[in-house]
Design a protein around this motif. Structure first.
Motif, PDB file in Angstrom:
ATOM      1  N   GLN A 112      16.953  10.828  61.706  1.00 25.39           N
ATOM      2  CA  GLN A 112      15.545  11.108  62.204  1.00 25.39           C
ATOM      3  C   GLN A 112      15.876  11.240  63.701  1.00 25.39           C
ATOM      4  OE1 GLN A 112      13.062  12.612  60.451  1.00 25.39           O
ATOM      5  NE2 GLN A 112      14.551  12.748  58.801  1.00 25.39           N
ATOM      6  N   LYS A 113      15.978  10.105  64.251  1.00 29.37           N
ATOM      7  CA  LYS A 113      16.304  10.319  65.833  1.00 29.37           C
ATOM      8  C   LYS A 113      17.039  11.241  66.324  1.00 29.37           C
ATOM      9  CE  LYS A 113      15.659   5.267  66.121  1.00 29.37           C
ATOM     10  NZ  LYS A 113      14.454   5.152  67.049  1.00 29.37           N
ATOM     11  N   GLN A 114      18.153  11.483  65.743  1.00 27.53           N
ATOM     12  CA  GLN A 114      19.015  12.543  66.011  1.00 27.53           C
ATOM     13  C   GLN A 114      18.491  13.780  65.857  1.00 27.53           C
ATOM     14  OE1 GLN A 114      21.857  12.407  67.615  1.00 27.53           O
ATOM     15  NE2 GLN A 114      22.358  14.143  67.536  1.00 27.53           N
ATOM     16  N   ARG A 115      17.804  14.138  64.648  1.00 35.08           N
ATOM     17  CA  ARG A 115      17.139  15.557  64.371  1.00 35.08           C
ATOM     18  C   ARG A 115      16.049  15.940  65.124  1.00 35.08           C
ATOM     19  NH1 ARG A 115      12.869  18.280  61.863  1.00 35.08           N
ATOM     20  NH2 ARG A 115      13.582  19.760  60.624  1.00 35.08           N
ATOM     21  N   GLU A 116      15.291  14.711  65.791  1.00 39.00           N
ATOM     22  CA  GLU A 116      14.159  15.149  66.650  1.00 39.00           C
ATOM     23  C   GLU A 116      14.516  15.045  68.111  1.00 39.00           C
ATOM     24  OE1 GLU A 116      11.427  16.243  65.246  1.00 39.00           O
ATOM     25  OE2 GLU A 116      11.743  15.990  63.226  1.00 39.00           O
ATOM     26  N   HIS A 117      15.754  14.544  68.307  1.00 44.45           N
ATOM     27  CA  HIS A 117      16.160  14.287  69.814  1.00 44.45           C
ATOM     28  C   HIS A 117      15.582  13.273  70.264  1.00 44.45           C
ATOM     29  CE1 HIS A 117      19.401  17.413  69.193  1.00 44.45           C
ATOM     30  NE2 HIS A 117      18.291  18.095  68.724  1.00 44.45           N
ATOM     31  N   ALA A 165      14.831   9.168  70.447  1.00 42.19           N
ATOM     32  CA  ALA A 165      15.007   7.870  70.263  1.00 42.19           C
ATOM     33  C   ALA A 165      13.895   7.064  69.830  1.00 42.19           C
ATOM     34  CB  ALA A 165      15.734   7.138  71.414  1.00 42.19           C
ATOM     35  N   GLU A 166      12.608   7.394  70.477  1.00 42.07           N
ATOM     36  CA  GLU A 166      11.434   6.655  70.039  1.00 42.07           C
ATOM     37  C   GLU A 166      10.679   7.014  68.897  1.00 42.07           C
ATOM     38  OE1 GLU A 166       8.923   6.969  73.915  1.00 42.07           O
ATOM     39  OE2 GLU A 166      10.606   6.427  75.192  1.00 42.07           O
ATOM     40  N   TRP A 167      11.349   7.893  68.201  1.00 44.92           N
ATOM     41  CA  TRP A 167      10.680   8.348  66.934  1.00 44.92           C
ATOM     42  C   TRP A 167      11.508   7.517  65.665  1.00 44.92           C
ATOM     43  CZ3 TRP A 167       7.753   9.757  63.248  1.00 44.92           C
ATOM     44  CH2 TRP A 167       8.056  10.415  61.971  1.00 44.92           C
ATOM     45  N   MET A 168      10.801   7.504  64.610  1.00 46.31           N
ATOM     46  CA  MET A 168      11.334   6.648  63.505  1.00 46.31           C
ATOM     47  C   MET A 168      11.800   5.108  64.154  1.00 46.31           C
ATOM     48  SD  MET A 168      11.305   6.586  60.364  1.00 46.31           S
ATOM     49  CE  MET A 168      11.292   8.523  59.912  1.00 46.31           C
TER      50      MET A 168
END
Ligand SMILES: [Zn+2]
Length: 450
Positions: free
Chosen positions: A328-333, A335-338
């Motif tokens: 999820q971090k990678q998908r949204e680019h 690192a503060e998500w998920m």
């Protein structure tokens, strides 16, 4: 009446919103199948809980352990453990058409029973207390779940190509399983939007009668594109027009869900959930992972699953949880998500919703089912601990689980199953495994051409 006291344990607290936290030195009081109180160790006995004159059934020393809600595998095909490692390095078309569906010609009740027992053993030893299953011979899976002490939601699965009698039999089995045991619930299990006709999806929705429909849909961006080209609608629109969303659906994967699908899903968010199994998306090079951020903004609950071990290789939900955070971090680019808290909430409250058991499991609090995993974080790969939540998401291993309760029953004690003879389970699986992966008969149960 049975009573269990887990004494002096740390407890993972997962609020509906905001930061998760760990409360230290707590006593968890269990009566029959439920948590009745969680109190500071050494405090007064909770009302109606042990500490009174009534004898305790069992006291578990929780010193040095962390209690977490029992994990939920929110989408799997448990008997496919029998095909572990038998379909590697293949794209999704070949995985289905050259391996899995030709192998499934070999399915028998006995082989499913043996596979399901192995799966239940693996999951319980790793702290999984509920699995949401989608497979054939579901009565055998129910028997294994009941025997092992695990909780399960089972969806007897069908393809349209199997014919009306087979579909009716699957409907009948869903009804039958619903009343079999307090730990077993049942859903309807059409395989997917691309293997079940709109007419059969409509019949499924008509027969749902308050039960959920668990199926694969919009698994990849390519599937969605093919659906639009062939039928003029996305798979999610198919689910809407056939009444599946109206009835209530657990959608496996949804990696091909488009922006335009989100308002549709939002309308049914009170009864729609999505299960994400990201290790599978990476391994089959499926291109996209589940758009969890969009789904959560649409109010749709998302759970974490492994899918079958014929592609995931394990039924290790810790591994699946870690993959969700990373992908999820990678998908949204971003690192503060998920975050740790987002991930743990998804894995607990989200997966409970995906299992159709909101308010029953997924959180350690009075009134909920006593589905609890006690985790030992003392091994070198977890030490030292600056944040136990980080250990749970990024470093813990299934083998760090020492004790597991389901519905108040101790099913794993000191890393040993109390309900099944593991040696026998392993021997049976080893004896039969070759019969399941034998391709000499020819034929296939279905052809993948979405
Ligand atoms: Zn699946």
């Amino acid at each position: 009446m049975s009573r269990v006291l887990i004494r002096n344990v740390s407890v993972l607290v997962v609020p509906e919103q905001g930061e998760c936290r760990v409360d230290e030195a707590q006593d968890i009081h269990v009566q029959d199948d439920r948590i009745v109180a969680i109190t500071p160790t050494g405090g007064l006995a909770a009302p109606g809980a042990p500490g009174t004159r009534e004898p305790l059934f069992e006291v578990i020393d929780g010193d040095g352990l962390l209690a977490v809600p029992g994990l939920v595998n929110s989408h799997t095909h448990s008997p496919m453990v029998m095909m572990r490692g038998a379909a590697e390095d293949l794209a999704i078309e070949d995985w289905f058409n050259r391996r899995i569906w030709p192998m499934e010609v070999n399915l028998t009740a006995e082989r499913v029973r043996v596979g399901a027992r192995l799966a239940c053993a693996e999951m319980l030893l790793g702290g999984v207390t509920t699995f949401v299953d989608h497979y054939f011979h579901a009565d055998q899976i129910a028997a294994a779940a009941i025997e092992s002490g695990i909780r399960a939601d089972l969806a007897p699965t069908f393809f349209s190509s199997a014919g009306q009698d087979a579909i009716d039999a699957a409907f009948e089995m869903t009804r039958d399983l619903s009343t079999r045991h307090p730990r077993i619930t049942a859903s309807l299990g059409p395989h997917a939007t691309y293997t079940v006709t709109d007419e059969d999806l409509r019949r499924t929705a008509d027969r749902a009668d308050g039960r959920r429909i668990h199926l694969h849909a919009a698994e990849t961006v390519d599937q969605t594109r093919a659906s639009v080209e062939k039928h003029g609608v996305t798979p999610i629109q198919v689910l809407e027009r056939t009444g599946v969303l109206e009835a209530g659906a657990l959608i496996a994967h949804g990696c091909g869900i488009r922006e335009e699908d989100l308002p549709i899903l939002q309308r049914y968010a009170d009864r729609t959930t999505v299960a994400s199994c990201p290790k599978v998306y990476l391994k089959l090079a499926m291109g996209e992972v589940t758009p969890i951020k969009g789904l959560r903004s649409a109010g749709v609950d998302v759970g974490v699953g492994t899918d079958g071990a014929a592609v995931h290789n394990t039924l290790d939900v810790w591994e699946a949880i870690r993959m969700v955070a990373l992908t999820q971090k990678q998908r949204e680019h971003d690192a503060e998500w998920m975050t740790l808290s987002d991930t743990l909430r998804l894995a607990t409250r989200g997966s409970a919703a995906a299992a159709g058991l909101t308010d029953q499991i997924g959180v350690l609090e009075p009134g909920r089912q006593a589905d609890i995993a006690l985790v030992d974080l003392s091994a070198p790969h977890n030490q030292p601990i600056h944040d136990p939540r980080a250990a749970l998401v990024y470093s813990v291993r299934a083998s760090d689980v020492v004790t597991v309760l389901v519905a108040g029953q101790v099913v794993v004690r000191d890393r040993q199953l109390t309900t099944m003879d593991l040696t026998e389970v392993l021997a049976e699986a080893k004896d039969l495994a070759h019969t399941l992966v034998d391709l000499s008969q020819g034929g296939a149960v279905q052809h993948y051409a979405p």
